[in-house]
Enzyme design. Structure first.
Site, PDB file in Angstrom:
ATOM      1  CB  CYS A 134      15.653   9.785  -0.332  1.00  0.00           C
ATOM      2  SG  CYS A 134      14.503   8.490  -0.826  1.00  0.00           S
ATOM      3  CB  CYS A 137      13.750   7.820   2.304  1.00  0.00           C
ATOM      4  SG  CYS A 137      14.609   7.266   0.848  1.00  0.00           S
ATOM      5  CG  ASP A 138      14.236  10.934   4.827  1.00  0.00           C
ATOM      6  OD1 ASP A 138      14.060   9.868   5.440  1.00  0.00           O
ATOM      7  OD2 ASP A 138      15.341  11.313   4.427  1.00  0.00           O
TER       8      ASP A 138
END
Ligand code: NDP
Length: 306
Positions: A134, A137-138
């Site tokens: 992701c 997300c990261d």
């Protein structure tokens, strides 16, 4: 057989939020957490994009807090894996892996989706330490660093474009000589000077040390191998919605995502609602999952009190 007014399947942001709302509506929900309590978010570390947490929040803490909130409001939270669902008539029956079964007047399916991985041992070894599925997300943790995205679909292109806004360089590792993505997504990638597409390449091994990922060994179609130095390795080769158990009853799209009616969480089976990533191939963010869990609980409340 045990009876529940509302059964919620899934212990991620959608399921816990549905439970919070359902408790406050007096529906006494039973929530079954399944194989990954906390959901997909627990595969990441710091969550910086969930509103309300300046400085970010540890993913485990965030999910534990949601769970505690649901429990404090009265949710009956259990660990167990649903192995069979009979949704042909109400009450619905869900059988668990321990052989027990729950009968429920209404059901919220919030079983999420699972990111596909390549299946390499080295990929597993560095998951959460440079390997992620992701970028939204990261990606932030790789500012001014070098990353790679595996895949040639719309997700891979969007994630590569997103990372290019943060990273000094982004490689796309594409197994064929074309991108599967839509023309617009593909063009954005091909015109971005920070993105270099490595065509006809498959990943042989993720390389790393005690600090995490340091690179990747790729193999070309002709069998020749080469290495690329990297800080982050992102998979974008598709997701699998966890809907297999329900497909006999509930309408899904060609990928298996549960189809909901318009802006509601209603499925084609009256009394069965879907929330979170199991019905969302597009946004896949915790805050969206939480919001759709809220919608499902409100829809279930309306249904049960009708
Ligand atoms: P897709 O299935 O469309 O693409 C997966 C990509 O990963 C393909 O390029 C595929 O290669 C590659 N791949 C699969 N397995 C492997 C493997 N083992 N090794 C290397 N590469 C692999 O998934 P997406 O998540 O990109 O998209 C899912 C759906 O969501 C699509 O319909 C997409 O259009 C849609 N979507 C739409 C968006 C939008 O409209 N903004 C944004 C994101 C997704 P190959 O091509 O060779 O099969």
């Amino acid at each position: 057989m045990e009876e529940a007014r509302l059964l919620i399947l899934g212990g991620g942001p959608a399921g816990y939020t549905a439970a919070i709302y359902a408790c406050r509506a007096g529906l006494n929900p039973v929530l079954l957490e399944g194989p990954q309590p906390g959901g997909q978010l627990t595969t990441t570390t710091l969550v910086e994009n969930f509103p309300g947490f300046p400085g970010g929040v540890d993913a485990f803490t965030l999910m534990t807090s949601m769970r505690d909130q649901a429990r404090q409001l009265g949710a009956d939270i259990r660990t167990g894996i649903a192995v069979k669902a009979e949704l042909g008539s109400r009450p619905f029956t869900v059988t668990l892996d321990d052989g027990s079964a729950i009968r429920a007047e209404a059901l919220i399916v919030a079983t999420g989706a699972t990111a596909k991985y390549l299946g390499l041992p080295s990929e597993r070894e560095f998951r959460g330490r440079g390997v992620s599925a992701c970028a939204t997300c990261d990606g932030f943790f790789y500012r001014k660093k070098v990353t790679a995205v595996v895949g040639g679909g719309d997700t891979a292109c969007e994630e590569a474009s997103y990372l290019a806004g943060l990273c000094s360089k982004v490689y796309m590792i594409v197994r064929r000589d074309v991108l599967r993505a839509s023309e617009a997504s593909a063009r954005r990638v091909l015109e971005n000077p920070k993105i270099e597409v490595l065509w006809n390449c498959n990943t042989k091994e993720v390389l790393g040390d005690e600090n995490g990922v340091t690179g990747v060994r790729l193999v070309r179609k002709d069998g020749s191998e080469f290495e690329v130095a990297l800080d982050g390795f992102f998979l974008a080769i598709g997701h699998h919605p966890n809907s297999d158990l329900f497909r006999e009853w509930v309408a899904t799209d060609s990928e298996g995502y549960i189809i909901t009616d318009g802006r509601t969480s209603e499925t084609n089976v009256e009394g069965v609602f879907a929330a979170g990533d199991v019905q969302d191939p597009r946004y896949r963010q915790a805050v969206n999952a939480a919001a759709s869990g809220c919608r499902a609980a409100l829809d279930a409340e309306k249904f049960l009190k009708r």
